[in-house]
Design a protein around this motif. Structure first.
Motif, PDB file in Angstrom:
ATOM      1  N   LEU A 199       0.835  -1.200   0.000  1.00 47.93           N
ATOM      2  CA  LEU A 199       0.000   0.000   0.000  1.00 47.93           C
ATOM      3  C   LEU A 199       0.866   1.244   0.000  1.00 47.93           C
ATOM      4  O   LEU A 199       1.829   1.336   0.758  1.00 47.93           O
ATOM      5  N   VAL A 200       0.506   2.187  -0.857  1.00 46.18           N
ATOM      6  CA  VAL A 200       1.087   3.525  -0.827  1.00 46.18           C
ATOM      7  C   VAL A 200      -0.043   4.483  -0.498  1.00 46.18           C
ATOM      8  O   VAL A 200      -1.057   4.500  -1.198  1.00 46.18           O
ATOM      9  N   LEU A 201       0.120   5.244   0.574  1.00 43.84           N
ATOM     10  CA  LEU A 201      -0.844   6.290   0.904  1.00 43.84           C
ATOM     11  C   LEU A 201      -0.276   7.602   0.394  1.00 43.84           C
ATOM     12  O   LEU A 201       0.711   8.111   0.921  1.00 43.84           O
ATOM     13  N   ASP A 202      -0.892   8.143  -0.645  1.00 47.94           N
ATOM     14  CA  ASP A 202      -0.461   9.406  -1.245  1.00 47.94           C
ATOM     15  C   ASP A 202      -1.184  10.538  -0.512  1.00 47.94           C
ATOM     16  O   ASP A 202      -2.370  10.757  -0.698  1.00 47.94           O
ATOM     17  N   PHE A 203      -0.437  11.245   0.331  1.00 46.31           N
ATOM     18  CA  PHE A 203      -1.009  12.300   1.170  1.00 46.31           C
ATOM     19  C   PHE A 203      -0.905  13.685   0.529  1.00 46.31           C
ATOM     20  O   PHE A 203      -1.043  14.691   1.221  1.00 46.31           O
TER      21      PHE A 203
ATOM     22  N   GLN B  17       0.887  -8.659   9.617  1.00 46.19           N
ATOM     23  CA  GLN B  17       0.546  -9.527   8.483  1.00 46.19           C
ATOM     24  C   GLN B  17       1.737  -9.714   7.544  1.00 46.19           C
ATOM     25  O   GLN B  17       1.625 -10.427   6.548  1.00 46.19           O
ATOM     26  N   GLY B  18       2.849  -9.044   7.829  1.00 45.72           N
ATOM     27  CA  GLY B  18       4.015  -9.143   6.967  1.00 45.72           C
ATOM     28  C   GLY B  18       3.934  -8.284   5.726  1.00 45.72           C
ATOM     29  O   GLY B  18       4.690  -8.478   4.774  1.00 45.72           O
ATOM     30  N   GLY B  19       3.015  -7.315   5.714  1.00 47.01           N
ATOM     31  CA  GLY B  19       2.832  -6.451   4.551  1.00 47.01           C
ATOM     32  C   GLY B  19       3.682  -5.199   4.624  1.00 47.01           C
ATOM     33  O   GLY B  19       4.479  -5.010   5.545  1.00 47.01           O
ATOM     34  N   ARG B  20       3.483  -4.337   3.645  1.00 49.34           N
ATOM     35  CA  ARG B  20       4.246  -3.087   3.590  1.00 49.34           C
ATOM     36  C   ARG B  20       3.320  -1.949   3.196  1.00 49.34           C
ATOM     37  O   ARG B  20       2.627  -2.022   2.178  1.00 49.34           O
ATOM     38  N   MET B  21       3.327  -0.905   4.022  1.00 45.07           N
ATOM     39  CA  MET B  21       2.546   0.298   3.763  1.00 45.07           C
ATOM     40  C   MET B  21       3.474   1.493   3.935  1.00 45.07           C
ATOM     41  O   MET B  21       4.153   1.596   4.957  1.00 45.07           O
ATOM     42  N   VAL B  22       3.520   2.357   2.932  1.00 42.31           N
ATOM     43  CA  VAL B  22       4.379   3.534   2.989  1.00 42.31           C
ATOM     44  C   VAL B  22       3.539   4.781   2.708  1.00 42.31           C
ATOM     45  O   VAL B  22       2.443   4.695   2.145  1.00 42.31           O
ATOM     46  N   LEU B  23       4.095   5.924   3.087  1.00 45.42           N
ATOM     47  CA  LEU B  23       3.431   7.205   2.867  1.00 45.42           C
ATOM     48  C   LEU B  23       4.212   8.018   1.854  1.00 45.42           C
ATOM     49  O   LEU B  23       5.444   7.910   1.779  1.00 45.42           O
ATOM     50  N   ALA B  24       3.497   8.849   1.104  1.00 40.23           N
ATOM     51  CA  ALA B  24       4.144   9.668   0.089  1.00 40.23           C
ATOM     52  C   ALA B  24       3.536  11.064   0.057  1.00 40.23           C
ATOM     53  O   ALA B  24       2.356  11.243   0.370  1.00 40.23           O
ATOM     54  N   ALA B  25       4.368  12.024  -0.326  1.00 38.44           N
ATOM     55  CA  ALA B  25       3.939  13.382  -0.667  1.00 38.44           C
ATOM     56  C   ALA B  25       3.207  14.106   0.462  1.00 38.44           C
ATOM     57  O   ALA B  25       2.187  14.744   0.236  1.00 38.44           O
ATOM     58  N   LEU B  26       3.755  14.037   1.668  1.00 39.88           N
ATOM     59  CA  LEU B  26       3.133  14.751   2.790  1.00 39.88           C
ATOM     60  C   LEU B  26       3.317  16.256   2.627  1.00 39.88           C
ATOM     61  O   LEU B  26       4.422  16.720   2.310  1.00 39.88           O
ATOM     62  N   GLN B  27       2.237  16.996   2.823  1.00 38.37           N
ATOM     63  CA  GLN B  27       2.296  18.455   2.825  1.00 38.37           C
ATOM     64  C   GLN B  27       3.182  18.910   3.987  1.00 38.37           C
ATOM     65  O   GLN B  27       3.297  18.201   4.988  1.00 38.37           O
ATOM     66  N   PRO B  28       3.804  20.084   3.900  1.00 36.88           N
ATOM     67  CA  PRO B  28       4.716  20.538   4.954  1.00 36.88           C
ATOM     68  C   PRO B  28       4.120  20.506   6.364  1.00 36.88           C
ATOM     69  O   PRO B  28       4.779  20.039   7.298  1.00 36.88           O
ATOM     70  N   LEU B  29       2.880  20.954   6.545  1.00 39.01           N
ATOM     71  CA  LEU B  29       2.258  20.942   7.871  1.00 39.01           C
ATOM     72  C   LEU B  29       2.047  19.518   8.371  1.00 39.01           C
ATOM     73  O   LEU B  29       2.319  19.211   9.532  1.00 39.01           O
ATOM     74  N   VAL B  30       1.628  18.640   7.493  1.00 37.62           N
ATOM     75  CA  VAL B  30       1.403  17.238   7.863  1.00 37.62           C
ATOM     76  C   VAL B  30       2.738  16.572   8.194  1.00 37.62           C
ATOM     77  O   VAL B  30       2.853  15.846   9.187  1.00 37.62           O
ATOM     78  N   LEU B  31       3.759  16.840   7.405  1.00 43.13           N
ATOM     79  CA  LEU B  31       5.084  16.292   7.682  1.00 43.13           C
ATOM     80  C   LEU B  31       5.606  16.803   9.028  1.00 43.13           C
ATOM     81  O   LEU B  31       6.209  16.049   9.791  1.00 43.13           O
ATOM     82  N   GLU B  32       5.341  18.051   9.346  1.00 46.99           N
ATOM     83  CA  GLU B  32       5.756  18.605  10.636  1.00 46.99           C
ATOM     84  C   GLU B  32       5.072  17.872  11.796  1.00 46.99           C
ATOM     85  O   GLU B  32       5.711  17.552  12.796  1.00 46.99           O
ATOM     86  N   VAL B  33       3.793  17.575  11.646  1.00 46.39           N
ATOM     87  CA  VAL B  33       3.062  16.822  12.673  1.00 46.39           C
ATOM     88  C   VAL B  33       3.695  15.437  12.835  1.00 46.39           C
ATOM     89  O   VAL B  33       3.901  14.965  13.958  1.00 46.39           O
TER      90      VAL B  33
END
Length: 117
Positions: free
Chosen positions: A46-50, A74-90
């Protein structure tokens, strides 16, 4: 909350939008849950495009924490992408950047999990 799922190779990309706060966190979790079941060792990554998420509160972080715990169990992989500056700061202040793999853009995230870009 609509997550706009897209298939990219064997990877599922989910693109939430708006705010993930006390008003929307339950809907976010409910929309995310079916995809988490398939995110396992032999399932899709899973890729969560933020890129369209402009705010996340502690309850939104909690939903993500529960999701990553399930995926890792479950042995899966989930990553995050493209966090806005405020969200990345949080994420940085709360140290959630230590819990998640975070990529500057969707293409980098897809390359990391083996999905097509």
């Amino acid at each position: 909350m609509e997550l706009q799922p897209q298939q990219s190779g064997s990877t599922v990309v989910l693109s939430p939008a708006g705010r993930i706060d006390h008003t929307h966190a339950d809907a976010f979790k409910l929309a995310l849950d079916p995809h988490l079941r398939d995110c396992s060792k032999d399932g899709a990554a899973l890729v969560l495009d933020f890129s369209n998420v402009n705010y996340i509160s502690s309850i939104g972080l909690r939903a993500l924490m529960l999701a990553i715990k399930q995926v890792k169990a479950q042995g899966g992989r989930m990553v995050l992408a493209a966090l806005q500056p405020l969200v990345l700061e949080v994420f940085t202040i709360s140290r959630f950047d230590m819990l998640f793999e975070i990529f500057p853009d969707r293409a980098g995230a897809l390359a990391a999990v083996g999905g097509a870009s």
